[in-house]
Design an enzyme around this catalytic site. Sequence first.
Site, mmCIF file in Angstrom:
data_model
loop_
_atom_site.group_PDB
_atom_site.id
_atom_site.type_symbol
_atom_site.label_atom_id
_atom_site.label_comp_id
_atom_site.label_asym_id
_atom_site.label_seq_id
_atom_site.Cartn_x
_atom_site.Cartn_y
_atom_site.Cartn_z
ATOM 1 C CD GLU A 133 -2.747 -1.080 2.534
ATOM 2 O OE1 GLU A 133 -2.341 -0.701 3.765
ATOM 3 O OE2 GLU A 133 -3.561 -2.773 2.752
ATOM 4 C CD GLU A 240 -4.726 -8.112 2.440
ATOM 5 O OE1 GLU A 240 -5.598 -7.672 3.057
ATOM 6 O OE2 GLU A 240 -3.601 -7.892 1.792
HETATM 7 O O1 HAH Z 1 -9.178 -1.861 2.874
HETATM 8 C C1 HAH Z 1 -8.649 -1.248 3.302
HETATM 9 C C2 HAH Z 1 -8.509 -0.288 4.624
HETATM 10 C C3 HAH Z 1 -7.566 0.868 3.878
HETATM 11 C C4 HAH Z 1 -6.738 0.473 4.120
HETATM 12 C C5 HAH Z 1 -6.241 -1.155 4.203
HETATM 13 C C6 HAH Z 1 -7.222 -1.782 3.780
HETATM 14 C C7 HAH Z 1 -6.764 -3.522 3.154
HETATM 15 N N1 HAH Z 1 -5.617 -3.770 4.205
HETATM 16 C C8 HAH Z 1 -4.904 -5.030 4.210
HETATM 17 C C9 HAH Z 1 -6.106 -5.301 5.387
HETATM 18 C C10 HAH Z 1 -6.333 -6.326 6.616
HETATM 19 C C11 HAH Z 1 -4.823 -6.304 6.827
HETATM 20 O O2 HAH Z 1 -4.908 -7.306 7.637
HETATM 21 C C12 HAH Z 1 -3.837 -6.750 5.221
HETATM 22 O O3 HAH Z 1 -2.806 -6.616 6.345
HETATM 23 C C13 HAH Z 1 -3.634 -5.432 4.410
HETATM 24 O O4 HAH Z 1 -2.445 -5.166 3.845
#
Ligand code: HAH
Length: 334
Positions: A133, A240
Amino acid sequence: YRNIPSLSERYRPYFRIGAAVNAKSLNTHRDLLVTHFNSVTAENEMKWEEIHPEQDRYEFAKADALVNFAREHGMFVRGHTLVWHNQTPAAVFLDDLGQTATAAVVERRLEEHVATVLGRYHNDIGCWDVVNEAVVDAGTGFLRDSRWLQTLGDDYIAKAFRIAHQAAPDALLFYNDYNETKPDKSERIYKLVAGLLDEGVPIHGIGMQGHWMLDDPALDEIERAIDRYASLGVRLHITELDVSVYGNVHGTGGQSQEVLPYDDELAKRLAKRYRSLFSLLRARKDVIESVTFWGVADDDTWRDNFPVRGRKDWPLLFDVNHGPKQAFWSVVEF
Ligand SMILES: Oc1ccccc1CN[C@@H]1C=C[C@@H](O)[C@H](O)[C@H]1O
């Protein structure tokens, strides 16, 4: 029950089927994991704040348990994640006086972290989400203004990949992100990865998080993003995947607190959405190497608390009692 086919066996001709697991679900969801999945990702246990909570303290027990479980069951392990603006101790970026540490100090800390973690698991972990990200979600900027950018400067991403490759030359190295199909953001991700490839940076894949919803993103938006990333010649992992039954899970705008009951109508909508998603993913099996769900069953999903704390969601293929949902059948019957 009619006998339930194995998801990972059904998809062996297409791509690996993975699940994010945590210290608890490794035990509570063990039966589903060994039956239906051939890849695992640590939901939190390999994040910096969990595995390296203090400068001179590493906590490997939970990551070791996950890696041992995967080896015992012949499962691939995705490493998640090394450089991220979340779940990283503030101390990584500070000096002893609590001021912002110099680039040299932060870079040395990054090198030590990566060498230690990738060194420990170099025989167990086949790929890493090296950077997670790093580009902005909206607006006209490019790189997210994180403490990594502030302390190390623009080339921290290239540095991270080079350090990871040095520590684990055999590991495949991925850039991972969410909202990855949105046209503006996917252009930024494309530009970032294309630039790294042009610099000869060792990057082998793009992780598309796949935190999707019932109606968004549209199939053609997903297809365009897959084809755009694939044109770089890198591997693609859906890293994910979950399908929230609520709208607008990442974007701005209101989030209703109201819980949607998982009734037959919603079960059908979710099944229809999963059917069309997996039809597209199967059609792109030549570039998609792995599809990992962010969780195993609806009784343990991060969506129950994000973006709305305590709002029950129903995003996965197995229900709260670990039975197959209509969505499961829509994914295995084709
Ligand atoms: O869905 C989001 C909304 C805002 C920021 C990041 C994300 C996604 N971010 C993910 C989500 C869960 C975490 O456990 C993961 O490590 C991460 O990569």
